[in-house]
Design a protein around this motif. Sequence first.
Motif, PDB file in Angstrom:
ATOM      1  N   ASP A 152      66.296  47.588  57.997  1.00 29.71           N
ATOM      2  CA  ASP A 152      66.570  46.981  56.699  1.00 29.71           C
ATOM      3  C   ASP A 152      65.250  46.630  56.021  1.00 29.71           C
ATOM      4  O   ASP A 152      64.180  46.788  56.593  1.00 29.71           O
ATOM      5  N   CYS A 153      65.339  46.155  54.798  1.00 27.63           N
ATOM      6  CA  CYS A 153      64.149  45.937  53.988  1.00 27.63           C
ATOM      7  C   CYS A 153      63.203  44.902  54.604  1.00 27.63           C
ATOM      8  O   CYS A 153      61.996  45.057  54.537  1.00 27.63           O
ATOM      9  N   ARG A 154      63.733  43.861  55.225  1.00 34.76           N
ATOM     10  CA  ARG A 154      62.857  42.853  55.850  1.00 34.76           C
ATOM     11  C   ARG A 154      62.035  43.474  56.966  1.00 34.76           C
ATOM     12  O   ARG A 154      60.853  43.206  57.104  1.00 34.76           O
ATOM     13  N   GLU A 155      62.675  44.316  57.773  1.00 34.86           N
ATOM     14  CA  GLU A 155      61.953  44.997  58.854  1.00 34.86           C
ATOM     15  C   GLU A 155      60.933  45.969  58.284  1.00 34.86           C
ATOM     16  O   GLU A 155      59.829  46.097  58.803  1.00 34.86           O
ATOM     17  N   LEU A 156      61.303  46.649  57.199  1.00 32.14           N
ATOM     18  CA  LEU A 156      60.397  47.602  56.583  1.00 32.14           C
ATOM     19  C   LEU A 156      59.142  46.901  56.076  1.00 32.14           C
ATOM     20  O   LEU A 156      58.029  47.392  56.251  1.00 32.14           O
TER      21      LEU A 156
ATOM     22  N   ALA B  11      57.788  44.132  57.233  1.00 31.33           N
ATOM     23  CA  ALA B  11      56.970  43.775  58.395  1.00 31.33           C
ATOM     24  C   ALA B  11      56.297  45.019  58.973  1.00 31.33           C
ATOM     25  O   ALA B  11      55.118  44.993  59.326  1.00 31.33           O
ATOM     26  N   TRP B  12      57.035  46.107  59.071  1.00 30.72           N
ATOM     27  CA  TRP B  12      56.472  47.357  59.578  1.00 30.72           C
ATOM     28  C   TRP B  12      55.344  47.828  58.668  1.00 30.72           C
ATOM     29  O   TRP B  12      54.310  48.297  59.128  1.00 30.72           O
ATOM     30  N   GLY B  13      55.552  47.693  57.354  1.00 27.23           N
ATOM     31  CA  GLY B  13      54.526  48.104  56.391  1.00 27.23           C
ATOM     32  C   GLY B  13      53.233  47.341  56.568  1.00 27.23           C
ATOM     33  O   GLY B  13      52.149  47.920  56.536  1.00 27.23           O
ATOM     34  N   ARG B  14      53.322  46.043  56.783  1.00 27.52           N
ATOM     35  CA  ARG B  14      52.111  45.242  57.001  1.00 27.52           C
ATOM     36  C   ARG B  14      51.398  45.680  58.275  1.00 27.52           C
ATOM     37  O   ARG B  14      50.180  45.809  58.313  1.00 27.52           O
ATOM     38  N   PHE B  15      52.159  45.952  59.344  1.00 26.43           N
ATOM     39  CA  PHE B  15      51.577  46.405  60.596  1.00 26.43           C
ATOM     40  C   PHE B  15      50.885  47.762  60.416  1.00 26.43           C
ATOM     41  O   PHE B  15      49.750  47.961  60.820  1.00 26.43           O
ATOM     42  N   ALA B  16      51.589  48.716  59.784  1.00 26.27           N
ATOM     43  CA  ALA B  16      51.043  50.061  59.620  1.00 26.27           C
ATOM     44  C   ALA B  16      49.802  50.051  58.743  1.00 26.27           C
ATOM     45  O   ALA B  16      48.840  50.765  59.000  1.00 26.27           O
ATOM     46  N   ASN B  17      49.812  49.204  57.728  1.00 26.60           N
ATOM     47  CA  ASN B  17      48.656  49.106  56.849  1.00 26.60           C
ATOM     48  C   ASN B  17      47.458  48.552  57.614  1.00 26.60           C
ATOM     49  O   ASN B  17      46.353  49.089  57.536  1.00 26.60           O
ATOM     50  N   ALA B  18      47.672  47.505  58.376  1.00 23.78           N
ATOM     51  CA  ALA B  18      46.571  46.889  59.132  1.00 23.78           C
ATOM     52  C   ALA B  18      46.094  47.799  60.258  1.00 23.78           C
ATOM     53  O   ALA B  18      44.892  47.932  60.500  1.00 23.78           O
ATOM     54  N   ARG B  19      47.008  48.438  60.943  1.00 20.61           N
ATOM     55  CA  ARG B  19      46.655  49.239  62.120  1.00 20.61           C
ATOM     56  C   ARG B  19      46.089  50.607  61.761  1.00 20.61           C
ATOM     57  O   ARG B  19      45.138  51.074  62.358  1.00 20.61           O
ATOM     58  N   TYR B  20      46.722  51.276  60.798  1.00 16.57           N
ATOM     59  CA  TYR B  20      46.369  52.670  60.512  1.00 16.57           C
ATOM     60  C   TYR B  20      45.778  52.889  59.125  1.00 16.57           C
ATOM     61  O   TYR B  20      45.404  54.002  58.795  1.00 16.57           O
ATOM     62  N   GLY B  21      45.754  51.867  58.306  1.00 14.97           N
ATOM     63  CA  GLY B  21      45.240  52.035  56.949  1.00 14.97           C
ATOM     64  C   GLY B  21      46.153  52.843  56.057  1.00 14.97           C
ATOM     65  O   GLY B  21      45.744  53.372  55.037  1.00 14.97           O
TER      66      GLY B  21
ATOM     67  N   PHE C 119      52.109  49.397  51.386  1.00 14.60           N
ATOM     68  CA  PHE C 119      52.600  48.509  50.343  1.00 14.60           C
ATOM     69  C   PHE C 119      52.883  49.290  49.077  1.00 14.60           C
ATOM     70  O   PHE C 119      53.795  48.984  48.340  1.00 14.60           O
ATOM     71  N   ASP C 120      52.101  50.336  48.826  1.00 14.83           N
ATOM     72  CA  ASP C 120      52.360  51.165  47.656  1.00 14.83           C
ATOM     73  C   ASP C 120      53.720  51.817  47.748  1.00 14.83           C
ATOM     74  O   ASP C 120      54.462  51.864  46.785  1.00 14.83           O
ATOM     75  N   PHE C 121      54.082  52.365  48.932  1.00 13.10           N
ATOM     76  CA  PHE C 121      55.377  53.045  48.971  1.00 13.10           C
ATOM     77  C   PHE C 121      56.528  52.067  49.031  1.00 13.10           C
ATOM     78  O   PHE C 121      57.621  52.365  48.582  1.00 13.10           O
ATOM     79  N   ILE C 122      56.313  50.854  49.544  1.00  5.59           N
ATOM     80  CA  ILE C 122      57.365  49.839  49.486  1.00  5.59           C
ATOM     81  C   ILE C 122      57.615  49.457  48.024  1.00  5.59           C
ATOM     82  O   ILE C 122      58.758  49.380  47.582  1.00  5.59           O
ATOM     83  N   ASP C 123      56.536  49.254  47.266  1.00  5.08           N
ATOM     84  CA  ASP C 123      56.690  48.966  45.839  1.00  5.08           C
ATOM     85  C   ASP C 123      57.375  50.124  45.121  1.00  5.08           C
ATOM     86  O   ASP C 123      58.214  49.929  44.255  1.00  5.08           O
ATOM     87  N   GLU C 124      57.022  51.349  45.514  1.00  2.96           N
ATOM     88  CA  GLU C 124      57.642  52.519  44.887  1.00  2.96           C
ATOM     89  C   GLU C 124      59.124  52.602  45.232  1.00  2.96           C
ATOM     90  O   GLU C 124      59.944  52.943  44.397  1.00  2.96           O
TER      91      GLU C 124
ATOM     92  N   LEU D 176      67.974  47.758  48.084  1.00  2.00           N
ATOM     93  CA  LEU D 176      67.212  47.726  49.335  1.00  2.00           C
ATOM     94  C   LEU D 176      67.629  46.549  50.211  1.00  2.00           C
ATOM     95  O   LEU D 176      67.547  46.629  51.432  1.00  2.00           O
ATOM     96  N   LYS D 177      68.068  45.458  49.600  1.00  2.00           N
ATOM     97  CA  LYS D 177      68.533  44.313  50.385  1.00  2.00           C
ATOM     98  C   LYS D 177      69.875  44.602  51.065  1.00  2.00           C
ATOM     99  O   LYS D 177      70.172  44.046  52.108  1.00  2.00           O
ATOM    100  N   LYS D 178      70.677  45.477  50.457  1.00  3.98           N
ATOM    101  CA  LYS D 178      72.019  45.753  50.971  1.00  3.98           C
ATOM    102  C   LYS D 178      72.068  46.946  51.913  1.00  3.98           C
ATOM    103  O   LYS D 178      72.901  46.989  52.813  1.00  3.98           O
ATOM    104  N   GLU D 179      71.233  47.955  51.678  1.00  3.42           N
ATOM    105  CA  GLU D 179      71.333  49.210  52.412  1.00  3.42           C
ATOM    106  C   GLU D 179      70.074  49.454  53.255  1.00  3.42           C
ATOM    107  O   GLU D 179      68.972  49.144  52.827  1.00  3.42           O
TER     108      GLU D 179
END
Length: 114
Positions: A59-63, A65-75, A79-84, A94-97
């Motif tokens: 779900d969006c909350r997990e995404l 958190a995953w986005g922050r991890f992937a950005n920090a770990r792999y660069g 955040f750009d694609f989450i905003d997109e 995104l909150k529902k599905e």
Amino acid sequence: MRHITIKRRWFDLIKSRRKNAEVRMAIPMFRNIQPGEHVMLMCGKDRLEVHVYGRCVMDCRELDAWGRFANARYGIPTFDFIDELIDIYSRERLKKEPVVVLMVSPVLKENLEV
């Protein structure tokens, strides 16, 4: 082989191996893609065959958190694609599905020859 239309920015990042995740809404077409499959990414006339080596539905909350991890770990510019995603699908949807995260790697043609 399944085909996915993708924006130039993400296509080029995946092709250069600087991005290894493609995020889509968890509609059946994307939810049913399994690790081990090859998928053809399409951007205009350009095509890129990728190997799906991982997949998860979240779900969006997990995404987020995953986005922050992937950005920090792999660069990865996650955040750009989450905003997109929010621009494309709306924050309410995104909150529902759930979404599907496909972990992909370009297939080199020389690896396909036997």
